[in-house]
Design an enzyme around this catalytic site. Sequence first.
Site, PDB file in Angstrom:
ATOM      1  N   GLU A 110       0.822  -1.212   0.000  1.00 23.26           N
ATOM      2  CA  GLU A 110       0.000   0.000   0.000  1.00 23.26           C
ATOM      3  C   GLU A 110       0.860   1.267   0.000  1.00 23.26           C
ATOM      4  O   GLU A 110       0.503   2.258  -0.620  1.00 23.26           O
ATOM      5  CB  GLU A 110      -0.977  -0.005   1.177  1.00 23.26           C
ATOM      6  CG  GLU A 110      -2.110  -1.022   1.019  1.00 23.26           C
ATOM      7  CD  GLU A 110      -2.974  -0.790  -0.220  1.00 23.26           C
ATOM      8  OE1 GLU A 110      -3.037   0.349  -0.729  1.00 23.26           O
ATOM      9  OE2 GLU A 110      -3.575  -1.764  -0.704  1.00 23.26           O
ATOM     10  N   TYR A 125      -6.187   6.706   4.341  1.00 18.90           N
ATOM     11  CA  TYR A 125      -6.365   5.644   3.341  1.00 18.90           C
ATOM     12  C   TYR A 125      -5.524   4.410   3.670  1.00 18.90           C
ATOM     13  O   TYR A 125      -6.040   3.291   3.748  1.00 18.90           O
ATOM     14  CB  TYR A 125      -6.020   6.140   1.916  1.00 18.90           C
ATOM     15  CG  TYR A 125      -5.818   4.951   1.020  1.00 18.90           C
ATOM     16  CD1 TYR A 125      -6.916   4.164   0.672  1.00 18.90           C
ATOM     17  CD2 TYR A 125      -4.551   4.537   0.635  1.00 18.90           C
ATOM     18  CE1 TYR A 125      -6.750   2.999  -0.059  1.00 18.90           C
ATOM     19  CE2 TYR A 125      -4.377   3.370  -0.096  1.00 18.90           C
ATOM     20  CZ  TYR A 125      -5.471   2.615  -0.438  1.00 18.90           C
ATOM     21  OH  TYR A 125      -5.301   1.449  -1.136  1.00 18.90           O
ATOM     22  N   ASP A 148      -8.971   5.429  -1.794  1.00 13.02           N
ATOM     23  CA  ASP A 148      -7.879   6.101  -2.514  1.00 13.02           C
ATOM     24  C   ASP A 148      -8.475   6.833  -3.718  1.00 13.02           C
ATOM     25  O   ASP A 148      -9.700   6.921  -3.852  1.00 13.02           O
ATOM     26  CB  ASP A 148      -6.805   5.075  -2.918  1.00 13.02           C
ATOM     27  CG  ASP A 148      -7.254   4.182  -4.064  1.00 13.02           C
ATOM     28  OD1 ASP A 148      -8.477   4.115  -4.333  1.00 13.02           O
ATOM     29  OD2 ASP A 148      -6.389   3.571  -4.713  1.00 13.02           O
TER      30      ASP A 148
HETATM   31  N1  ADE Z   1      -3.987   0.676  -5.384  1.00 12.02           N
HETATM   32  C1  ADE Z   1      -3.926   0.879  -4.061  1.00 12.02           C
HETATM   33  N2  ADE Z   1      -4.104  -0.267  -3.388  1.00 12.02           N
HETATM   34  C2  ADE Z   1      -4.273  -1.226  -4.326  1.00 12.02           C
HETATM   35  C3  ADE Z   1      -4.468  -2.621  -4.270  1.00 12.02           C
HETATM   36  N3  ADE Z   1      -4.493  -3.233  -3.099  1.00 12.02           N
HETATM   37  N4  ADE Z   1      -4.597  -3.288  -5.434  1.00 12.02           N
HETATM   38  C4  ADE Z   1      -4.539  -2.617  -6.610  1.00 12.02           C
HETATM   39  N5  ADE Z   1      -4.354  -1.330  -6.727  1.00 12.02           N
HETATM   40  C5  ADE Z   1      -4.203  -0.618  -5.593  1.00 12.02           C
END
Ligand code: ADE
Length: 364
Positions: free
Chosen positions: A45, A128, A146
Amino acid sequence: MVLEENRISSSEPTIAQRMLGWFVEHSRELPWRRERSPYRVWISEVMLQQTRVDTVIPYYERFLERFPDIEALAAAPLEDVLKVWEGLGYYARARRLHRTAKELERSAGGQLPQSSEQLEKLPGVGAYTAGAIASMAFGERVPAVDGNARRVLCRVFAIRDDVTRSATKRRVRALARELLPSENVGVFNEAVIELGATVCTPRRPSCSSCPLADECQAYAQGEQEELPVRRPRRKTPHYDVAAAVTRRDDGAVLVAQRNVEDMLGGLWEFPGGKCEDGETLKECLAREMEEELGVTVGVGQRLLVVEHAYTHFRITLHAYWCRLVHGEPRCLDCAAVRWVMPEALSSLPMSVADRKVAEMVQSG
Ligand code: ADE
């Protein structure tokens, strides 16, 4: 993927039920989805903040191989962490991960906290990321919104307020909270993010393959391409930056390490800086070398020009061959300074622009 059984059942599926069903069928195979430890969710993340999935994948794989857990990350020198991060950008993320791993080893038995409230207190972890880790790794019933999820929700609920405002972000987060299922919260959060990344894209969304098309107010009104609304970005400023490739008779070149608290902190560079108004590039270099390293240099031929865009500005980096005329380099405004042979430049963490200069130095 196996989902927890959903206790609520009704004739019309809820948004959450649609999303969970869609995710099981259509989600991409991504390395951080293979095994869901808190550490893996945290690293992925943080890497995914402001960075595309395709870019993150190889970095994530290398990072996990080199630093498989919090203990390994905490034990590594910062420079090794920056080297694995090299090219991914936003290097403060790597510095904060490293600092946090050390802190967790020292005071929390090497474990991440489990609640979003505690997670949010960690450096570099905002609402987030805390929501993502708490829901995906610990099952807490908390939203994780997000930019992708925000776009989906602005369209589904036809929110026309400027999404860059914090009041709008709060409103969207409150809506996301209401949609959370009682089970599989982490999967639901990731499903909304995934929908935003693959179907509900910024331009030309694929509404015909969207599980929420029936619910989507923007789609009903043909407004999906107009939402979300954001105030126009200011034009990004541009700076000319000069960099000195100072070469000694034995072939070694001079590199300096940036102050840790600065942008690109901890990375190595060919010293130099921003050109001021009314100054030539060569004058700029001579001044910067005096200010940063206390040396007088003679500026020679230009070696390379590199264009590079950061989030809030663009630079043109002009690299020049230089010779030391007077003084011994010492750190007046940097973290460290070193003479290195060109082949050793590969092992130092550098920014993308400086790496291009280093490759040019190595090639000839
Ligand atoms: N963008 C942010 N977190 C994500 C996730 N877990 N999978 C794909 N795109 C992401």
